[in-house]
Scaffold this active site. Structure first.
Site, PDB file in Angstrom:
ATOM      1  N   HIS A  87     150.976  50.449 -11.742  1.00 40.31           N
ATOM      2  CA  HIS A  87     151.307  49.619 -10.587  1.00 40.31           C
ATOM      3  C   HIS A  87     150.048  48.969 -10.011  1.00 40.31           C
ATOM      4  O   HIS A  87     148.986  49.581  -9.999  1.00 40.31           O
ATOM      5  CB  HIS A  87     152.074  50.398  -9.509  1.00 40.31           C
ATOM      6  CG  HIS A  87     151.306  51.504  -8.844  1.00 40.31           C
ATOM      7  ND1 HIS A  87     150.589  51.305  -7.680  1.00 40.31           N
ATOM      8  CD2 HIS A  87     151.162  52.810  -9.172  1.00 40.31           C
ATOM      9  CE1 HIS A  87     150.027  52.466  -7.321  1.00 40.31           C
ATOM     10  NE2 HIS A  87     150.357  53.394  -8.204  1.00 40.31           N
ATOM     11  N   ASP A  89     150.081  47.540  -6.887  1.00 37.67           N
ATOM     12  CA  ASP A  89     150.052  47.581  -5.416  1.00 37.67           C
ATOM     13  C   ASP A  89     149.284  48.810  -4.948  1.00 37.67           C
ATOM     14  O   ASP A  89     149.119  49.786  -5.689  1.00 37.67           O
ATOM     15  CB  ASP A  89     151.462  47.563  -4.811  1.00 37.67           C
ATOM     16  CG  ASP A  89     152.277  48.805  -5.145  1.00 37.67           C
ATOM     17  OD1 ASP A  89     152.190  49.284  -6.309  1.00 37.67           O
ATOM     18  OD2 ASP A  89     152.995  49.301  -4.259  1.00 37.67           O
ATOM     19  N   ASP A 120     144.008  54.584  -7.746  1.00 35.10           N
ATOM     20  CA  ASP A 120     145.471  54.556  -7.533  1.00 35.10           C
ATOM     21  C   ASP A 120     145.941  53.151  -7.265  1.00 35.10           C
ATOM     22  O   ASP A 120     145.971  52.713  -6.145  1.00 35.10           O
ATOM     23  CB  ASP A 120     145.830  55.492  -6.380  1.00 35.10           C
ATOM     24  CG  ASP A 120     147.325  55.529  -6.078  1.00 35.10           C
ATOM     25  OD1 ASP A 120     148.115  55.059  -6.910  1.00 35.10           O
ATOM     26  OD2 ASP A 120     147.676  56.015  -4.998  1.00 35.10           O
ATOM     27  N   GLU A 154     155.211  50.453  -6.023  1.00 41.12           N
ATOM     28  CA  GLU A 154     155.156  51.907  -6.179  1.00 41.12           C
ATOM     29  C   GLU A 154     154.870  52.590  -4.860  1.00 41.12           C
ATOM     30  O   GLU A 154     155.440  53.636  -4.546  1.00 41.12           O
ATOM     31  CB  GLU A 154     154.079  52.280  -7.210  1.00 41.12           C
ATOM     32  CG  GLU A 154     154.228  53.686  -7.797  1.00 41.12           C
ATOM     33  CD  GLU A 154     153.511  54.771  -7.023  1.00 41.12           C
ATOM     34  OE1 GLU A 154     153.755  55.954  -7.290  1.00 41.12           O
ATOM     35  OE2 GLU A 154     152.694  54.448  -6.112  1.00 41.12           O
ATOM     36  N   GLU A 155     153.972  51.998  -4.069  1.00 40.04           N
ATOM     37  CA  GLU A 155     153.538  52.654  -2.831  1.00 40.04           C
ATOM     38  C   GLU A 155     154.562  52.537  -1.703  1.00 40.04           C
ATOM     39  O   GLU A 155     154.394  53.140  -0.644  1.00 40.04           O
ATOM     40  CB  GLU A 155     152.192  52.074  -2.364  1.00 40.04           C
ATOM     41  CG  GLU A 155     151.054  52.218  -3.370  1.00 40.04           C
ATOM     42  CD  GLU A 155     150.610  53.662  -3.596  1.00 40.04           C
ATOM     43  OE1 GLU A 155     151.218  54.590  -3.015  1.00 40.04           O
ATOM     44  OE2 GLU A 155     149.658  53.872  -4.369  1.00 40.04           O
ATOM     45  N   ASP A 181     148.320  57.925 -13.585  1.00 43.68           N
ATOM     46  CA  ASP A 181     148.362  57.779 -12.122  1.00 43.68           C
ATOM     47  C   ASP A 181     148.239  59.177 -11.498  1.00 43.68           C
ATOM     48  O   ASP A 181     148.763  59.436 -10.428  1.00 43.68           O
ATOM     49  CB  ASP A 181     149.675  57.103 -11.714  1.00 43.68           C
ATOM     50  CG  ASP A 181     149.628  56.516 -10.306  1.00 43.68           C
ATOM     51  OD1 ASP A 181     148.529  56.434  -9.729  1.00 43.68           O
ATOM     52  OD2 ASP A 181     150.708  56.163  -9.779  1.00 43.68           O
ATOM     53  N   HIS A 428     144.790  58.208  -1.069  1.00 46.51           N
ATOM     54  CA  HIS A 428     145.531  57.521  -0.013  1.00 46.51           C
ATOM     55  C   HIS A 428     144.733  57.450   1.287  1.00 46.51           C
ATOM     56  O   HIS A 428     145.250  57.011   2.307  1.00 46.51           O
ATOM     57  CB  HIS A 428     146.887  58.195   0.232  1.00 46.51           C
ATOM     58  CG  HIS A 428     147.906  57.849  -0.812  1.00 46.51           C
ATOM     59  ND1 HIS A 428     149.240  58.061  -0.629  1.00 46.51           N
ATOM     60  CD2 HIS A 428     147.779  57.279  -2.031  1.00 46.51           C
ATOM     61  CE1 HIS A 428     149.903  57.652  -1.713  1.00 46.51           C
ATOM     62  NE2 HIS A 428     149.028  57.181  -2.573  1.00 46.51           N
TER      63      HIS A 428
END
Lengths: 457, 457
Positions: A87, A89, A120, A154-155, A181, A428
């Site tokens: 991903h 995003d 990520d 995805e997020e 991931d 994150h």
């Protein structure tokens, strides 16, 4: 032999790969924030152009929200088909203050690339693209059939990928799916993740009176939504770390004895773990080790809460509303839809008098466990060992990758989760990073994987 | 007779008074926010200039934070001395979004003046200044000796007024203190407040790990400060509205039978109260009526809480810190210093494992009850009745006015709390308002009060 030429290509293009990754990272493709929609679009275009430049038939597939990028190479007749998922995003970069360098200006310190999306998933996803490029540029083809599927939701737990995969299941048919991931177990200890937790993410808005009030004039007369919010959130988990939602543990598959033994044998120092995080003690569900709780037990965390006055000094307001975001990480065999029902019911039953609660469900995905005794898994073990020089550990992770369940549902395929990240990559949070050495090892492992899978039976 | 000429002066200057008040309100003298320090200074200067223009010897007294304005008129030999107290500082206007007109642009709608500070306390304080002006401009003197003390730290519980009063107790000596910073019982039902709650205001900062973490990778392994904050705040009050801090009720003076009867006789419709606030039910300590809880029982409210991600969409962060502001309203005979000790101890004992808590005490003041059977109180009753056309009710209020206790401590004087506001004035929230009719009735009542007090024995 092809692999030697490929390794040489990877070595001679290492700097190019890093610069390309930096360019991709500079695009702030934050899927949760609508003002970044042009950036998610730009990130998708960058990936399409990169794939097209390798000679692949690459295209952008619009969805109701963020586009999907798809490319394929189906020239390896009689060979297995591999689906690579990633991903483009990223998570919101906020809070900005703790970042040592701007989140969207990739900066190298101590061999690590610091930026939002570094690990990520832009950096990890990019390893597979570069491995494919090395094969194509070196041999003119690929040893297996490859389908590349890169999404942008995805997020945010978007639904558009699932719609696309469901409607194109035949075109996406494959023998193996590959995703990077996840994380290694530790530096120098690569891992293949065979288990992932699921996720059920919620948000609540608590409303008291129709306006903010003076806490002197009205205190004690009407419910305070901030006190009520605290009470609701506190009621989710007991002091022993057990989740208090009625029925929550009913479907949880207990850890088997061999798994608990395997967890106990993993190299892990709780003292180092505590020191790294700066905490005096760990905390979690009673009766399980830290690694078991992280990897294989359901959890509950509040991600954000807000309400009332947060400025300097005292303000004696009795605010009229408050809110919070929180989620549950799920394990086999919990069903996220069932968990949502239980949580809704729990919150309805535990809403204090005098307030109303609006309940929002953001995303849900079940946990997955993949078969470690399969040809694809064995091929992945060999590829990782060839590149990292050491056999990978098999681990269960606390993170949730809903797409693994999605691919299983619609394509009936297991996913090989080859994690190139590290646990302290802060993926994150602020100062997200990705080791450049692992970036290059990941590319090489991916290139070898395509070769191993061409011979896997 | 003097009072008739004074009433005529008030009538002919009504519009001037409103314009002067608006000018004062336009100065955003938010004492809690240091970037408004020049504004608090300007507000003090405005008041000094207004008092000087009446012919009073007015001056600004600097303090370590916001200045005090003081003026006096001591020409009424043999007559009582009245100290008028007020404050020119205001609460922060945030949140700004719900304001229908800008908080510092006074706007009249339906006979009400809407602005931050309209009622608390610029508008109410100003009534006494205009009453003094009317006497001075009409008769050239005052029927009693008057000392005027206007401070700028009421909303932040500043200590500088207390320092000043303690050091100047002799110069400030008086027979009565008068403050208008409370509400009427309802429109058309003026009240004199004979009881006020005290306040103990705290803030806590909860710290978990040394950085924000991914809730998948670390969830269940370490304590989440947001869950911990919720647990701490939820532990302050039980589901029956009783405060759970050990020993909190020990010093609380029980309501006497005659007080409970008086509360029961006050005109009050719970149905209208609920409708006005838009709540389906009231909530508070079990065993007491809404008016008893509002006026005479201790309470606990959270004023603000924060931590983690509050933006759009889901973000699976395990944040490293959270915080909250909360306070207790106190009744006789609770000691705020003792309450602080009990709350500190309670929070230490109820801090979940894996987090640390920083505890900050913002302000503390004891509750007060004044003697309703005194010459000053009787004079106030007559003055209010003369202006409002109806005898005032005697009430106990949930608000805290620490200065009442301060004046009692240092000057040994009781305060007459003549409230011109209304309960729905939203004094600490958005769209604060003050009825212009009550503004003018308040000025007239104050002018009459000076006359009544000159004859009070």
């Amino acid at each position: 032999m092809s692999l030697e030429r490929i390794d040489a290509y990877l070595e001679s293009h290492a700097k190019d790969f890093e610069e390309q990754l930096k360019t991709l990272i500079r695009i702030p493709s934050v899927s949760a924030q609508p003002d970044h929609d042009p950036d998610t679009r730009r990130a998708a275009e960058f990936i399409r152009d990169d794939l097209a430049a390798m000679g692949l038939d690459a295209r952008i597939i619009p969805t109701k929200r963020h586009p999907i990028v798809y490319a394929e190479s189906l020239g390896a007749a009689g060979k297995p088909t591999v689906l690579v998922y990633g991903h483009y995003d990223v998570q919101p970069p906020e809070p900005l203050e703790p970042w040592l360098s701007p989140p969207f200006e990739p900066t190298v310190r101590d061999g690590n690339l610091y930026a939002r999306g570094a690990t990520d998933d832009k950096g990890q996803m990019f390893t597979h693209l570069k491995a494919v490029e090395a094969w194509l540029k070196t041999t003119g083809g690929l040893p297996v059939n490859v389908k590349i599927l890169i999404e942008g939701e995805e997020e945010i737990g978007g639904v558009n990928l699932e719609t696309y995969v469901a409607e194109n299941a035949e075109a996406l048919a494959c023998d193996y799916a590959v995703i990077s991931d996840t994380s290694q177990f530790a530096p120098g200890k690569p891992a293949i993740t065979y288990g992932l937790k699921g996720l059920a993410y919620f948000e609540i808005h608590v409303q008291g009176a129709n306006r903010d009030l003076h806490s002197g004039t009205y205190g004690g007369a009407v419910a305070n939504p901030l006190n009520a919010l605290a009470s609701i959130l506190a009621g989710l988990k007991g002091p022993d770390g057990r989740i208090l939602v009625d029925g929550f543990y009913d479907a949880v598959r207990p850890l088997e004895d061999w798994e608990r033994e395997a967890f106990a044998e993993l190299p892990f120092s709780e003292e180092e773990f505590r020191a790294d995080l700066g905490v005096g003690e760990v905390f979690g569900e009673a009766g399980y080790s830290t690694l078991e709780r992280k990897g294989a037990r359901p959890t509950c965390d509040v991600h954000g809460l807000w309400g009332g006055y947060a400025g300097p000094g005292p303000k004696t307001v009795l605010p009229c509303k408050a809110g919070a975001k929180f989620s549950f990480r799920l394990v086999p065999d919990q069903d996220p839809a069932e968990v949502e029902k239980l949580v809704r019911k729990h919150i309805e039953a535990n809403t204090p008098p005098g307030v109303t609660v609006e309940f929002i469900s953001h995303q849900g995905s079940p946990a997955v466990l993949v078969d470690v005794d399969s040809p694809g898994f064995r091929a992945a073990v060999k590829a990782v060992e060839a590149s990292f020089g050491v056999a990978p550990l098999f681990i269960r992770e606390g993170g949730s990758i809903p797409v693994v369940g999605l691919l299983k549902r619609h394509l009936k395929v297991d996913t090989l989760l080859l994690g190139w990240g590290q646990n302290d990559d802060n993926l994150h949070g602020p100062n997200e990073k990705f080791s450049l050495a692992d970036f290059h090892r990941g590319i090489r492992a991916s290139a070898h994987l395509l070769d191993e899978l061409s011979r896997a039976t």
